[in-house]
Motif scaffolding. Sequence first.
Motif, short mmCIF file in Angstrom:
data_model
loop_
_atom_site.label_atom_id
_atom_site.label_comp_id
_atom_site.label_asym_id
_atom_site.label_seq_id
_atom_site.Cartn_x
_atom_site.Cartn_y
_atom_site.Cartn_z
N GLN A 1 62.34 67.48 107.44
CA GLN A 1 62.77 66.10 107.24
C GLN A 1 63.82 65.64 108.25
OE1 GLN A 1 63.96 65.83 103.09
NE2 GLN A 1 62.06 66.79 102.41
N GLY A 2 64.25 66.55 109.13
CA GLY A 2 65.21 66.20 110.16
C GLY A 2 66.57 65.81 109.63
N MET A 3 67.07 66.55 108.64
CA MET A 3 68.38 66.26 108.09
C MET A 3 69.19 67.54 107.94
SD MET A 3 67.59 65.46 104.04
CE MET A 3 66.59 64.03 104.40
N GLY A 4 70.49 67.41 107.68
CA GLY A 4 71.36 68.56 107.52
C GLY A 4 71.10 69.27 106.21
N LEU A 5 71.53 70.55 106.15
CA LEU A 5 71.32 71.36 104.95
C LEU A 5 72.01 70.74 103.74
CD1 LEU A 5 71.79 74.99 106.34
CD2 LEU A 5 69.66 73.94 105.58
N GLU A 6 73.25 70.26 103.94
CA GLU A 6 74.01 69.72 102.81
C GLU A 6 73.33 68.48 102.22
OE1 GLU A 6 78.55 68.22 101.74
OE2 GLU A 6 78.14 69.14 103.68
N GLU A 7 72.90 67.57 103.11
CA GLU A 7 72.25 66.35 102.64
C GLU A 7 70.93 66.68 101.96
OE1 GLU A 7 70.47 62.13 104.39
OE2 GLU A 7 71.17 63.68 105.77
N CYS A 8 70.16 67.57 102.57
CA CYS A 8 68.87 67.94 102.00
C CYS A 8 69.05 68.61 100.64
CB CYS A 8 68.13 68.87 102.95
SG CYS A 8 66.50 69.37 102.36
N GLY A 9 70.02 69.54 100.56
CA GLY A 9 70.29 70.23 99.30
C GLY A 9 70.68 69.27 98.20
N ASP B 1 81.21 82.45 95.56
CA ASP B 1 80.47 82.28 96.81
C ASP B 1 81.37 82.74 97.96
OD1 ASP B 1 79.10 81.49 99.07
OD2 ASP B 1 78.58 79.51 98.29
N ALA B 2 80.95 83.77 98.68
CA ALA B 2 81.77 84.33 99.76
C ALA B 2 82.07 83.31 100.85
CB ALA B 2 81.07 85.55 100.36
N THR B 3 81.19 82.30 101.01
CA THR B 3 81.40 81.30 102.07
C THR B 3 82.57 80.37 101.77
OG1 THR B 3 79.83 79.75 101.08
CG2 THR B 3 78.95 81.34 102.66
N ASN B 4 83.08 80.40 100.52
CA ASN B 4 84.21 79.52 100.17
C ASN B 4 85.48 79.85 100.94
OD1 ASN B 4 82.71 78.06 98.35
ND2 ASN B 4 83.37 79.27 96.57
N ASP B 5 85.58 81.06 101.49
CA ASP B 5 86.77 81.46 102.24
C ASP B 5 86.60 81.32 103.75
OD1 ASP B 5 88.24 82.15 99.94
OD2 ASP B 5 87.27 84.12 99.85
N ASP B 6 85.42 80.90 104.17
CA ASP B 6 85.13 80.80 105.61
C ASP B 6 85.63 79.46 106.15
OD1 ASP B 6 84.16 80.83 108.16
OD2 ASP B 6 82.12 81.43 107.62
N VAL B 7 86.71 79.50 106.93
CA VAL B 7 87.31 78.25 107.42
C VAL B 7 86.53 77.63 108.58
CG1 VAL B 7 89.65 78.77 106.64
CG2 VAL B 7 88.90 79.54 108.91
N VAL B 8 85.38 78.22 108.90
CA VAL B 8 84.49 77.55 109.86
C VAL B 8 84.01 76.23 109.27
CG1 VAL B 8 82.21 77.68 110.96
CG2 VAL B 8 83.74 79.66 111.04
N TYR B 9 83.87 76.22 107.94
CA TYR B 9 83.45 75.00 107.25
C TYR B 9 84.65 74.08 107.06
CZ TYR B 9 79.36 77.87 106.21
OH TYR B 9 78.25 78.65 106.34
N THR B 10 84.44 72.80 107.36
CA THR B 10 85.54 71.83 107.36
C THR B 10 86.25 71.75 106.01
OG1 THR B 10 84.38 70.51 109.01
CG2 THR B 10 86.15 69.42 107.81
N ARG B 11 85.49 71.69 104.94
CA ARG B 11 86.11 71.57 103.62
C ARG B 11 86.97 72.79 103.29
NH1 ARG B 11 84.76 67.49 100.33
NH2 ARG B 11 83.04 66.14 100.99
N ASN B 12 86.51 73.96 103.70
CA ASN B 12 87.31 75.17 103.46
C ASN B 12 88.60 75.13 104.27
OD1 ASN B 12 85.30 76.05 101.79
ND2 ASN B 12 84.45 77.55 103.21
#
Length: 443
Positions: free
Chosen positions: A93-101, A180-191
Amino acid sequence: MIDKVKARVKDMIPEGAAVVAAVSGGSDSMALLSILNEIKDEFGFSLCAAHVNHCLRGDAADGDENFVREKCAAMGVKLYVKRADVASLAAEQGMGLEECGRNVRYEFFNSLGDNIIIATAHNLSDRVETFFFNFARGSVLRGLCSIPEIRGNIVRPIIDCTKDEIFEYCVKNGIEYVTDATNDDVVYTRNRIRHNVVKEFRHINPSFEKSAGRCISAINEDEAFLLSLAYETVEKAKCEGGYSASLLGLSAMPVKKRALINIIESCKGVTPEYKFIDKICVLLKNGGSIQINGGVTVRVRRGVLDFPSACEEIPETELCERLDFGSAVITAEIINREEINNLQNISKSVLEYYIDCDKIHGRAVVRSRIDGDFIALASRKCTKTLKKLFNELAIPPEKRNGVAVFADDDGVFLVEGAGISQSVTVDKNTKKVMIIRIERRDV
C-alpha cells in the motif's frame, strides 16, 4: 487510579454499551482490561477484548498473542484475535508500518460489531509524549491538543493516569504483562522523547506529566472554543455555489484558517497541508485558484470559494478530419500551400493553426498533457515544459487535462491556445498545409 478511570468511564461509556478493549499485552492495556472487567457490571456495559498480532517481531509477537489469550481466558473475557502481515501490507500500500498497523487494528476493532465503543490504553504519559512529538514538528494548536479523550467511537479511560501510576497499579494488584524490548530503543523518536526529554523535565518538576496534562487540557479547551467560532463562520458563509469569500475573509485569522480547514475536510475529505492555508487566505482577497494536496483545486471566483471539478484526462486519439475532444470540436483540413491566401477566418471563437504536413513524423495524435511534455514554440523561440507553459498562461490546474495537445513520433508539435512548434512551421518550401481548427462549445 481506579477512581480516575471511573470518573472518565461515567462520561465515556453509556449504560448498555458494547465495549471492545484493545489489548496488546503491555502494562497499559492489561491494567485497562482489568479495571474495565472489574467495573463493567457497576456501569452496565458489556466487555470483550481484541488483539492484533502484526507479525513484526516473530516469536516475541506470537508470545504476546498467547499471553493475551491466557489472561483473557482466566478473566472470563471473550477475546478476538487477528494476525496480519503488516510489513507486506505496508509495502503493497506504500505506507509506513505505524500507519498501516493502525489502519489494520481499527478496521478489525470496528468489524466486531455495530455501534461498539473501542477502549484504548492511551495514558497521560502517551499524551505528553505526543505533545512533544507534534511540537517538534512545528504543529499548530490542533496538533498540540495531542491525543483526544474521545474520538468518534474511540475512548481512552486511562488518559489521566501516568505510566508510573499504571506500573504501581499492576504491582499492587498482581497484574502480569509483557514488555516490548523496542520500548527502550531510543532510535525511535517517541522512545527518545520518553527517556530523554520527559526525564529532563522531571528534574525541573517531579510532577511534570500531571502539570503538562493540565496544560494540554487547557489547549484543548481553547481549540474547542476557536472551532466553535469557525463552525459558526462556515454556516454563515454558505451561499449558492459554495462559500462567501468576503465573509470568510473578514473573520479573525485563527477562525478563518480553522473555517477553511473545516470546509475542505467536509467538502473534499482532505485535510489541507498547513502551507496551503495561507495561500487560500490570499485567494479570498484576490481571487484565483490553486491545487492543494490530494489533487483538490480550491478556487475563488466572483466572490465565491468553491472546488471546481478537474477535467478528466482525455485518452489519445489519432488526428483525423473531425473529432470530439472534451468540449471541443477539432477538424483537420489539408490544402495546397498557394491556397492559404484565399482563406478567411471562420470565427473569432475558432482557433486556427497552419502546419507543414511533411514535417509531421509518424502518427499524429491528440491527447491530454503527459508529465514531461515540452514544446519549442515558434512564437517564443524557446523550449518550455507544458507545466511551465500552463503556469505562464494562467491555465487553472483543473482545466489543464482539457487542453488539446497534438503530438507525433518526435513529440508535441501544437498546444491549444499556445501555438505550434518550430519543427512544423510553414515556410517557402512547404507544399501541403494542414489547417487545424479548434472550436470550443463551452465558450
